[in-house]
Write an enzyme that holds these catalytic residues in place. Structure first.
Site, PDB file in Angstrom:
ATOM      1  N   ASN A   7       0.878  -1.168   0.000  1.00  0.00           N
ATOM      2  CA  ASN A   7       0.000   0.000   0.000  1.00  0.00           C
ATOM      3  C   ASN A   7       0.921   1.224   0.000  1.00  0.00           C
ATOM      4  O   ASN A   7       1.519   1.547   1.025  1.00  0.00           O
ATOM      5  CB  ASN A   7      -0.872  -0.044   1.262  1.00  0.00           C
ATOM      6  CG  ASN A   7      -1.847   1.111   1.328  1.00  0.00           C
ATOM      7  OD1 ASN A   7      -1.808   2.020   0.481  1.00  0.00           O
ATOM      8  ND2 ASN A   7      -2.716   1.106   2.321  1.00  0.00           N
ATOM      9  N   ARG A  95      -2.606  -2.119  -3.452  1.00  0.00           N
ATOM     10  CA  ARG A  95      -3.839  -1.361  -3.223  1.00  0.00           C
ATOM     11  C   ARG A  95      -3.798  -0.158  -4.155  1.00  0.00           C
ATOM     12  O   ARG A  95      -2.832   0.607  -4.140  1.00  0.00           O
ATOM     13  CB  ARG A  95      -3.901  -0.901  -1.776  1.00  0.00           C
ATOM     14  CG  ARG A  95      -5.089  -0.029  -1.548  1.00  0.00           C
ATOM     15  CD  ARG A  95      -5.056   0.627  -0.210  1.00  0.00           C
ATOM     16  NE  ARG A  95      -6.265   1.422  -0.049  1.00  0.00           N
ATOM     17  CZ  ARG A  95      -6.309   2.551   0.639  1.00  0.00           C
ATOM     18  NH1 ARG A  95      -5.222   3.015   1.232  1.00  0.00           N
ATOM     19  NH2 ARG A  95      -7.432   3.219   0.741  1.00  0.00           N
ATOM     20  N   HIS A 184     -13.149   2.546   0.159  1.00  0.00           N
ATOM     21  CA  HIS A 184     -13.128   1.499   1.192  1.00  0.00           C
ATOM     22  C   HIS A 184     -13.758   0.205   0.671  1.00  0.00           C
ATOM     23  O   HIS A 184     -14.211  -0.633   1.464  1.00  0.00           O
ATOM     24  CB  HIS A 184     -13.907   1.912   2.460  1.00  0.00           C
ATOM     25  CG  HIS A 184     -13.287   3.015   3.251  1.00  0.00           C
ATOM     26  ND1 HIS A 184     -14.027   3.967   3.917  1.00  0.00           N
ATOM     27  CD2 HIS A 184     -11.991   3.330   3.488  1.00  0.00           C
ATOM     28  CE1 HIS A 184     -13.226   4.806   4.533  1.00  0.00           C
ATOM     29  NE2 HIS A 184     -11.970   4.456   4.280  1.00  0.00           N
ATOM     30  N   ARG A 245     -12.151  15.159   8.034  1.00  0.00           N
ATOM     31  CA  ARG A 245     -12.945  15.553   6.855  1.00  0.00           C
ATOM     32  C   ARG A 245     -14.368  15.875   7.275  1.00  0.00           C
ATOM     33  O   ARG A 245     -14.922  15.238   8.176  1.00  0.00           O
ATOM     34  CB  ARG A 245     -12.984  14.412   5.832  1.00  0.00           C
ATOM     35  CG  ARG A 245     -11.671  14.174   5.160  1.00  0.00           C
ATOM     36  CD  ARG A 245     -11.817  13.136   4.051  1.00  0.00           C
ATOM     37  NE  ARG A 245     -10.565  12.441   3.862  1.00  0.00           N
ATOM     38  CZ  ARG A 245     -10.453  11.128   3.697  1.00  0.00           C
ATOM     39  NH1 ARG A 245     -11.518  10.344   3.662  1.00  0.00           N
ATOM     40  NH2 ARG A 245      -9.272  10.589   3.536  1.00  0.00           N
ATOM     41  N   GLU A 388      -8.057  -5.538   4.907  1.00  0.00           N
ATOM     42  CA  GLU A 388      -7.957  -5.243   3.478  1.00  0.00           C
ATOM     43  C   GLU A 388      -6.765  -5.960   2.851  1.00  0.00           C
ATOM     44  O   GLU A 388      -6.825  -6.400   1.700  1.00  0.00           O
ATOM     45  CB  GLU A 388      -7.813  -3.725   3.288  1.00  0.00           C
ATOM     46  CG  GLU A 388      -9.105  -2.981   3.566  1.00  0.00           C
ATOM     47  CD  GLU A 388      -8.900  -1.511   3.905  1.00  0.00           C
ATOM     48  OE1 GLU A 388      -8.444  -1.222   5.034  1.00  0.00           O
ATOM     49  OE2 GLU A 388      -9.185  -0.664   3.051  1.00  0.00           O
TER      50      GLU A 388
END
Ligand code: ADP
Length: 408
Positions: A7, A95, A184, A245, A388
């Site tokens: 990643n 990823r 996601h 955010r 993940e």
């Protein structure tokens, strides 16, 4: 087969090496501050049968991703002794954040696929260039080893147009690909794939609402195993309130605030991404642990931030119950979703109209993958730790063994 999962961010990378199909993690680690003379590398190598695991850290000059990956391979082989040689790595799974409309599934990395990832840079300017850097650096340091891209957006490509389009002129979708993509996806796919093991029912007959609540957060409606709607949009900024955010706001706020505060568009975007959410309201932190602590000590702004956060997640859950005309399973995952019994309880306390009943003890004291609703509850509530990296390793293994079985 050993699969390396990567990643890559712009100045960092994380990795895990899996032995497949056993799904055993051999080593995991990360490098931060790539591009500096004090880049930090940490790793944890797992020993055999729980024996002899060891960790290491180092600080050195690492100027780019190529050097960083060379160091990863050095650690995996010579320093940790996990592998004898890099030749034991059969494939690499990456990823990749944005696959646009081109990718609904994971795929081998070819020149065409890299081209498509480059095409989507405008949609993910922070992530896709870093992902590409990692892919190209890996091609250099491990030439000839199969590489696979697993996209954060892919799982949501099953959304129908009436869910993914914005009610703005259609031509903007045609000309500039303006639409909801969702993110996601690998996490929502992984946790929903665990549901049948917990509830002993076929995912194909279930309505699931999956809440991935970490630093970034998104809620997804999964009907018959497919994502039919998700809270993040064209970018990861839309949807629920997050650590830093904002999530959803009235789009007119931009023009008003940039004029009043004499901000540029970039300043405004940075404010919504980095200085909003829990951080913006509390003035303290985007980290839920700190907010929870401050709230418990009586901080009114932290309490307000927590209440807004919880409310905005709950509103999306309500919306997705409506989207699917019901819900069978509500699940929580990621840093906050897995570790904050308080948030889960507050959300569930407002969903009793669904016949949902939380088991307070299972919620407050249990660990790992589990059901946290009572046996009488009409909605099964679960906590499912996300993974993940494992999903990326599985996809990579599946593609590579498919290729081998075709004799290519
Ligand atoms: P990322 O999106 O970076 O992968 P994570 O899924 O790791 O993020 O989630 C990070 C968030 O999880 C942080 O806000 C952190 O405070 C929160 N978190 C971790 N542990 C706990 C805990 N025990 N209680 C509440 N929040 C927690």
């Amino acid at each position: 087969m050993n699969v390396l999962v990567l990643n890559c961010g712009s100045s960092s990378l994380k990795y895990q090496l899996f032995r497949m199909p056993e799904e055993k993690v051999l080593i995991r680690g990360g490098i931060e501050k790539i591009g500096s003379d004090d880049a930090q590398h940490f790793y944890k190598a797992e020993g055999q049968d729980g024996q002899g695991s060891h960790e290491g850290t180092s600080t050195s000059e690492i100027l780019d991703h190529r050097e960083a990956l060379r160091q990863v391979l050095h650690v995996v082989t010579r320093e940790s002794g996990v592998l004898q040689s890099v030749n034991e790595i059969s494939a690499v799974g990456h990823r990749v954040v944005h696959g646009g409309e081109q990718f609904a599934l994971s795929t081998f990395l070819t020149d065409e696929v890299k081209h498509a990832i480059r095409d989507n840079v405008e949609l993910a300017p922070l992530h896709n260039p870093a992902n590409l850097q990692g892919i190209e650096a890996m091609e250099d340091v491990l030439p000839g080893v199969k590489q696979v891209a697993v996209f954060d957006t892919a799982f949501h490509q099953s959304m129908p147009p009436e869910h993914y389009l914005y009610p703005i002129p259609y031509v903007l979708y045609k000309r500039h690909k303006v639409r909801r993509y969702g993110f996601h996806g690998t996490s929502h796919r992984y946790v929903s794939s665990r549901v049948p093991f917990l509830v002993h029912r076929d995912l194909m007959n279930l309505k699931v609402i999956s809440c991935h609540i970490g630093n970034g957060a998104s809620v997804t409606a999964i009907q018959n195993g497919r994502s039919i709607d998700t809270s993040m949009g064209m970018t990861p900024l839309e949807g629920v309130m997050m650590g830093t955010r904002s999530g959803d706001i009235d789009p007119s706020i931009q023009g008003y605030v940039t004029a009043k505060e004499e901000l540029t568009q970039e300043d405004f975007a940075s404010m919504l991404n980095k200085h909003s959410g829990l951080f913006g309201i509390s003035g303290l932190s985007g980290d839920m642990r700190k907010i929870t602590e401050a709230r418990a000590k009586g901080s009114a702004r932290s309490a307000l931030a927590f209440d807004m956060y919880e409310y905005r997640i709950r509103k999306y859950i309500g919306a997705y119950v409506a989207a699917m005309n019901g819900v069978d399973v509500l699940l929580f995952t990621a840093g906050v979703g897995e570790n904050s019994p308080l948030l889960r309880r507050k959300i569930c306390d407002h969903l009793t109209y669904l016949g949902l009943e939380i088991d307070v003890q299972a919620n407050d004291t249990g660990k790992g993958e589990r059901i946290i609703s009572t046996s009488a509850s009409r909605v099964t509530v679960c906590v499912i730790p996300t993974n993940e990296e494992l999903m990326i390793a599985r996809d990579t293994q599946l593609l590579v063994s498919g290729l081998e079985s075709w004799g290519k």
